[in-house]
Design an enzyme around this catalytic site. Structure first.
Site, short mmCIF file in Angstrom:
data_model
loop_
_atom_site.label_atom_id
_atom_site.label_comp_id
_atom_site.label_asym_id
_atom_site.label_seq_id
_atom_site.Cartn_x
_atom_site.Cartn_y
_atom_site.Cartn_z
N ASP A 140 -46.72 25.77 -4.64
CA ASP A 140 -45.37 25.84 -4.05
C ASP A 140 -44.45 24.79 -4.65
O ASP A 140 -43.36 24.54 -4.15
CB ASP A 140 -45.44 25.68 -2.53
N HIS A 142 -44.94 21.53 -4.91
CA HIS A 142 -44.91 20.17 -4.36
C HIS A 142 -45.47 19.17 -5.37
O HIS A 142 -46.43 19.44 -6.09
CB HIS A 142 -45.65 20.08 -3.02
N GLU A 147 -44.09 17.97 0.20
CA GLU A 147 -44.06 19.40 0.46
C GLU A 147 -42.63 19.95 0.36
O GLU A 147 -41.67 19.17 0.32
CB GLU A 147 -44.62 19.68 1.86
#
Length: 263
Positions: A140, A142, A147
């Site tokens: 994703d 990160h 995050e």
């Protein structure tokens, strides 16, 4: 931003290890060379090659100070999934001249996590900042444990881990997400961006969207990796498998400008 595309993971790892070794060997200043380091599967090949160079006498770590990106909250150093354990098992214990006092890893058992993180930032500053920060990114996007939607100016601090991250990391915890810690201590995006150079490793089909977001997407908190577009010394080392979501023109452009660097 430089994007160095190699044929496969092994060649990407060798290229990155050579780059880091050259920087350490060229460092002539009296003060130590400060190196930021990650855990996970991405850097294993780089660590393997750096160890080989060190044992062969091609590279010394005697004047290298390291700062790791992150650590799980609640895991003791001797837990086989702590990042302290990972770094010693996969890297530090195999180097012939790495000084234990030069190794810096966040303490996941600190009574006051925020104070631990503040102290970590202060120690980085005391060395004059990080010369080169190597890292990887998640599927994703990160960077460290920052995050999606972590502020791009964030500093070292306590992070809540998303369900997606815990599911992905459960492969290291016998497939049981419930045993993956829910929190971690992590350097911030701002911490990484303060480094003189940042070298990010991206490999595999599952990281293709993240690579595209890092290189071609807009700068956004949704993809914390995209902050690297604003760093003057950002380098992406990737393999062919990770390039599946890049546009053809982008792929050809970086191959053209970096073809002398292809192994």
């Amino acid at each position: 931003m430089r994007v160095v595309i190699q044929d496969d993971y092994d060649k990407m790892s060798i290229w990155a290890a050579n780059y880091i070794a050259d920087k350490i060997n060229a460092h002539k200043e009296d003060k130590a060379f400060v190196l930021g380091l990650p855990t996970g599967s991405s850097p294993i090949g780089v660590y393997r090659e750096l160890i080989r160079k060190n044992k062969a006498g091609e590279l010394s770590f005697a004047n290298v100070v390291t700062f790791n990106m992150d650590e799980y909250v609640g895991l003791a150093k001797d837990h086989d999934q702590s990042y302290w354990y990972f770094m010693h098992d996969n890297f530090f214990d195999h180097l012939v001249d790495m000084k234990p006092e030069n190794i810096n890893i966040l303490n996941g058992l600190a009574e006051d996590p925020e104070a631990e993180c503040a102290k970590y930032e202060e120690k980085i500053v005391s060395y004059g900042g990080i010369d080169l920060f190597m890292g990887g990114i998640g599927v994703d996007g990160h960077l460290a444990f920052n995050e999606p939607f972590t502020p791009l100016t964030s500093r070292t601090g306590l992070r809540d881990l998303t369900t997606d991250t815990r599911i992905v990391n459960s492969r290291f915890f016998l497939g049981d997400m419930e045993t993956v810690p829910k929190k971690a201590l992590s350097v911030g995006i701002g911490t990484v961006m303060d480094s003189k150079e940042v070298l990010i490793l991206i490999s595999g089909h599952n990281k293709a969207r993240a690579l595209a977001a890092t290189v071609e997407g807009g700068v956004s908190q949704k993809w914390t990796c995209s902050a690297l577009q604003m760093h003057n010394g950002a380098i992406i080392a990737c393999d062919e498998k990770a390039c599946g979501e890049l546009t053809v023109d982008t792929y050809k452009y970086f191959l053209d400008v970096e073809k002398k660097e292809r192994i």
